[in-house]
Every structure is written in C-alpha cells, then in structure tokens.
Design a protein around this motif. Structure first.
Motif, PDB file in Angstrom:
ATOM      1  N   PRO A 280       0.710  -1.418   0.034  1.00 46.23           N
ATOM      2  CA  PRO A 280      -0.064   0.086   0.021  1.00 46.23           C
ATOM      3  C   PRO A 280       0.684   1.246   0.053  1.00 46.23           C
ATOM      4  CG  PRO A 280      -0.202  -1.147   2.158  1.00 46.23           C
ATOM      5  CD  PRO A 280       0.368  -1.880   1.341  1.00 46.23           C
ATOM      6  N   GLY A 281       2.095   1.110   0.728  1.00 48.20           N
ATOM      7  CA  GLY A 281       2.901   2.577   0.570  1.00 48.20           C
ATOM      8  C   GLY A 281       3.575   2.785  -0.772  1.00 48.20           C
ATOM      9  N   LEU A 282       3.850   1.852  -1.397  1.00 44.40           N
ATOM     10  CA  LEU A 282       4.154   2.040  -3.052  1.00 44.40           C
ATOM     11  C   LEU A 282       3.044   2.474  -3.866  1.00 44.40           C
ATOM     12  CD1 LEU A 282       6.782  -0.804  -3.684  1.00 44.40           C
ATOM     13  CD2 LEU A 282       7.252   1.488  -3.379  1.00 44.40           C
ATOM     14  N   ALA A 283       2.105   1.827  -3.550  1.00 39.80           N
ATOM     15  CA  ALA A 283       0.579   2.232  -4.500  1.00 39.80           C
ATOM     16  C   ALA A 283       0.552   3.769  -4.100  1.00 39.80           C
ATOM     17  CB  ALA A 283      -0.352   1.412  -4.107  1.00 39.80           C
ATOM     18  N   GLN A 284       0.545   4.251  -2.891  1.00 39.37           N
ATOM     19  CA  GLN A 284       0.221   5.405  -2.467  1.00 39.37           C
ATOM     20  C   GLN A 284       1.463   6.559  -3.198  1.00 39.37           C
ATOM     21  OE1 GLN A 284      -0.262   5.930   1.819  1.00 39.37           O
ATOM     22  NE2 GLN A 284      -0.552   8.424   1.552  1.00 39.37           N
ATOM     23  N   LEU A 285       2.736   5.861  -3.046  1.00 40.59           N
ATOM     24  CA  LEU A 285       3.805   6.621  -3.522  1.00 40.59           C
ATOM     25  C   LEU A 285       3.864   6.941  -5.165  1.00 40.59           C
ATOM     26  CD1 LEU A 285       6.811   7.928  -2.721  1.00 40.59           C
ATOM     27  CD2 LEU A 285       7.625   5.769  -3.251  1.00 40.59           C
ATOM     28  N   TYR A 286       3.385   6.130  -5.778  1.00 43.89           N
ATOM     29  CA  TYR A 286       3.340   5.977  -7.341  1.00 43.89           C
ATOM     30  C   TYR A 286       2.313   7.238  -7.592  1.00 43.89           C
ATOM     31  CZ  TYR A 286       6.887   2.738  -8.313  1.00 43.89           C
ATOM     32  OH  TYR A 286       7.958   2.125  -8.593  1.00 43.89           O
TER      33      TYR A 286
END
Length: 506
Positions: A280-286
C-alpha cells in the motif's frame, strides 16, 4: 586540544556507566569478556546484530575500556578481502597482545570488526601465497598481486574466528547480509554459528533517549524545556546516534536554549519512520505528485533504504508509461545508491534516511503523468530466494559470459535484462529474441528471463517460436558472396594469391 566537532564522537560513552538501553545485552557481553580473563571461552567471538545507531560498537568499546584492554577496530566495508582482513585483524588476533608489556599485568586486545554484513561473496579460500603477495604488495612494482573486491573475505573471517587468541566482536545491521543471498546461505550461517554467539540489539527505549538527550544538552551548557525533549524523543525511532545528531542540528544556530517550537520546526522539516506496509505504501507513493509527500512516504515504507531502492527500480518500468520518466527515475535511483555508499565510506549515517527520500522521489515526481486507477506494485523476482531451475541456469550463463559473480548478476544484471523482456514493462518486448539468442539462451531460459509462467499456453507458443528461429539460425549459416575478380587483376607486391576454395567475410 581542540573540541571534536561531531557531537556523536564528542559524547560517545567512554565507560559502561554512561551507556543507556539494551541492559541484558550488555550483561552478556560483560560476562563473555570476563570469561577471557580466566582463559579462552568456548565461543571465541560474538556477533552483535541490530539497526544502526543503537550502540553496538560503543558498548563493546566502553566495556573494554573499563577493563583496561586495547581495541583494534576494523570496518569491513573498507577492508573486505582476505589480505586486508589478515593484515588488519587476523595477525593481531592470533598472537600475543600487540600492546604486551612484560612489566605490566597481562591484558587482552579486543578485535572489533564492524559492518560485516557488507562482506559479499562465498566461502572460497584464497591460497596463502596469494594472500602473502597481496599483503606485501608494492604499488611501485609492475606486478599487481593485490586482491580485488571481497575476494576470500568471508573465508579469512572464518579463519580468524577459528584461530584467534584474543576476543573478537563482529557487528552488523542485517545478519542476512553476512549469511549471503545464495541458495547455500544456511550452510554459511551454520559454519559461522559454530564459532560465535549472536546477541541481538534492540532500538533504544524512550527513557534511554531522554537520558541521553539531557546528558548531551547539560554537557553543552544548553537549557531545555521538558516538552521539547518529549517531542524529540517521540519522533525518534530508537536511534541514539540520530538523536545526538538531531540535537546538534537544532543547536547549530548557537542557541543556548531549545523549546517546543524549535523542535517542532525541526520535526516538520523531515519526519521519518512512521511504518507503512510496502504494497500500500508503494501504491500511494506512485500516485504522489508533491515532493514533500514523496519524501515522507519514502522514509515511512517498511523497507530498508537498499531494499526500497530495489523495489522501486523493479516497479518503475511496469508502472510508468513514459520512457522519459523511467530514465529520470533511474538517474534519481543512482543518486540514492550513492547516498547509501556514503553511509559506509564516510560514516554519514544520516544518508540512511536521505537514500529513502531520494528513492521516494524516483517513484513519484519524476513522472509527469498522473497514475489513475488502482496500482499493483510487484515483488522483485530477483529478491526471491527460491527460483526455478531454468532461472538458475540463466544466472549461471550470464555469470559465465560477464565474468561476474552470480550474486552480482542476480542483483544488477538480471533486473535490467528482465525489464527489457517484461511484457508489463514500457520498454519490454517478449518477442525480441535478439539478446537471448546472442547470449546462447534456450527458449525456456528466454521465457524465464521474460518472467512468464511456464505452464501458460502463450508461453509454450513463445518457446516454440524461439526454438524454431534458433534452429534455423544454427542450421542455415549466413551466405557469404564471393566477389568476382577480374582476370587481368594483378596482385600488389608481397600479397599472396587467395585460395579459390576459401570464403571471406569481406
């Protein structure tokens, strides 16, 4: 004597009485060192494992200083091959104390080796002849006997632990870095664990952080508010070194007092370590398009800076649709990688956070297009410990061609080639067989390089097409046309007449 400018060195505890946190771990180290007073204990070495800044090496040095022992300290990030370790540590450990004085009471020499998780490679030994030549290497000589990289480093470390007559303490942040990433890491772990005791350090408690903050500020003659200390402690992930450096930054404006407002301004300028799960952190970051938000997410995702860099490097080609964005992201990731190296080369531990911040930017603001809909970041295949036999054969083949180690191929070369052949990448083309054929790969190996599931019908069809083209390429060699030579052509002086049955490329 001039005052040391770095507060982490100026306020480094010189006695066990000044230490804070990890009390049970300190007791184990003290008992182990006490055993050396009466002879040689069963385990002649200990391995301290824990995150950076929790006081692993500081504890060892302080206890040794209380006992009146000398310390030989080596950073494995600098001295990594067999000759360097032999010269710096093994000779001192296998002989009587270097500081031996017959008129004084006998005392030990503590061998302290930090950052051992940065010794890569396997356990292959280097011959004594090569080690001796490398130790006695003369830079002015035309003969180069110097050992490159990590050659024989781990094997020499094992040799040191087996034969030492002095106490040896190893320290690392990530123990899997010492065991290695290859399939035989369990064997490496067992060989080391026969010779040492592992002690795991924990992040410093809130109370330990408070005590350190008060002691440092009192020593510097700086007054403080209780609220200011609480704010600073609550924003710290348990890193003693980071706490002291934060205090130095806050007080750098020659202030004689710190308050809550001053600390709040500092915290808001760079928050860190509010853990977020990686997917979820990467999805939010992108989906982030603001640099300040990307920086906060980069240091908050529950991955170490080196792992985060690899995750973003793997996912950028499949999530970004623009080649320009991918190139910009790669440039930012190169800078992030350099920041990681600065941490070990210059002991710039703050670079640990800077690397994550730059990696966060490489996954967000470098892309001018907004990512819509739900994103599905993938797990980097090259970080998985298990893999198919076909993938293993690809790694072996690439290692043979490039002259690199399998771990280097797995971490550096394979991700690039996989991106060029991934069906989910903007740069990839699974039907481009040119690179795979030039490397001599089979159809199954090409499919593995593309990251395709072997049982899929489309994969089997791709392999069949590859094998057909490869067989035709082998059976039908390129036709080379011979140029007709005029009958009256004359040969230049000294030139031999060619054989009529010989074909030439030009």
């Amino acid at each position: 004597m001039a005052k040391i400018s770095d507060w982490t060195e100026r306020h480094r505890p010189s006695s066990e009485s000044h230490l804070e946190g990890n009390e049970s771990q300190r007791q184990k180290i003290r008992k182990w060192l006490d055993d050396w007073k009466n002879g040689t204990p069963k385990n002649k070495a200990i391995l301290l494992v824990g995150p950076p800044g929790v006081g692993k090496t500081t504890v060892a040095r302080a206890i040794a200083q209380d006992m009146g022992w000398n310390v030989i300290e080596l950073n494995a990030s600098d001295a990594r091959n067999a000759a360097s370790i032999r010269k710096a540590a093994t000779k001192g450990a296998t002989h009587r104390s270097l500081f031996y004085d017959p008129n004084e009471e006998a005392k030990r020499t503590l061998i302290l080796i930090d950052e051992v998780d940065h010794l890569s490679g396997g356990l292959r030994t280097v011959s004594e002849n090569r080690i001796n030549k490398a130790i006695n290497f003369n830079p002015e000589s035309n003969e180069n006997h110097n050992l490159s990289g990590d050659t024989g480093g781990k094997a020499e470390l094992l040799n040191l632990l087996k034969n030492t007559k002095q106490p040896v303490i190893l320290a690392c942040n990530e123990v899997m870095g010492l065991w290695g990433k290859s399939s035989n890491w369990r064997s490496t772990r067992e060989r080391f664990q026969r010779l040492l005791v592992t002690i795991n350090f924990e992040r410093a408690s809130k109370e330990a952080l408070r005590n350190i903050a008060r002691r440092v500020l009192k020593s510097e003659g700086i007054s403080y508010d209780v609220e200011a200390i609480e704010l600073l402690v609550n924003s710290n992930p348990g890193d003693l070194r980071a706490l002291v450096r934060d205090l130095q930054v806050i007080c750098s404006s020659n202030t004689k007092s710190i308050n809550a407002d001053l600390v709040n301004d500092f915290i808001n300028s760079g928050e860190r370590d509010v853990s977020i799960e990686v997917f979820p952190g990467l999805a939010q970051l992108y989906k982030t398009n603001q640099a300040i938000d990307a920086i906060k997410l980069g240091v908050s995702i529950d991955k170490s800076p080196s792992d985060l860099l690899n995750w973003i490097h793997w996912n950028n080609p499949s999530i970004f649709t623009s080649k320009v964005a991918i190139n910009r992201g790669n440039k930012a990731l190169c800078t992030s990688s350099k920041m990681l190296m600065a941490m070990y080369e210059n002991t710039a531990h703050r670079s640990w956070y800077w690397s994550s911040q730059i990696s966060g930017l490489a996954a967000s603001v470098v892309n001018q297009q907004t990512n819509q809909g739900k994103l599905y970041p993938g797990y980097p295949n090259f970080l998985r410990r298990s893999g198919s036999t076909t993938r293993t054969s690809v790694i072996s083949r690439l290692a043979e061609i490039s002259g690199s180690s399998k771990s280097t191929v797995r971490d550096e070369l394979l991700p690039i080639l996989s991106t060029l052949h991934s069906e989910t990448s903007a740069l990839g083309n699974i039907d481009d067989f040119s690179i795979s054929m030039s490397l001599g790969l089979t159809g199954d190996e090409h499919a593995a390089l593309c990251g395709l599931t072997k049982s899929r019908k489309s994969t089997k069809e791709l392999v069949a097409r590859y094998n057909l083209i490869e067989s035709q390429r082998v059976i039908s060699p390129p036709i080379m046309v011979e140029a007709e030579e005029p009958e009256n052509a004359t040969l230049e002086k000294g030139e031999e007449k060619p054989n009529k049955g010989q074909r030439t490329l030009f």
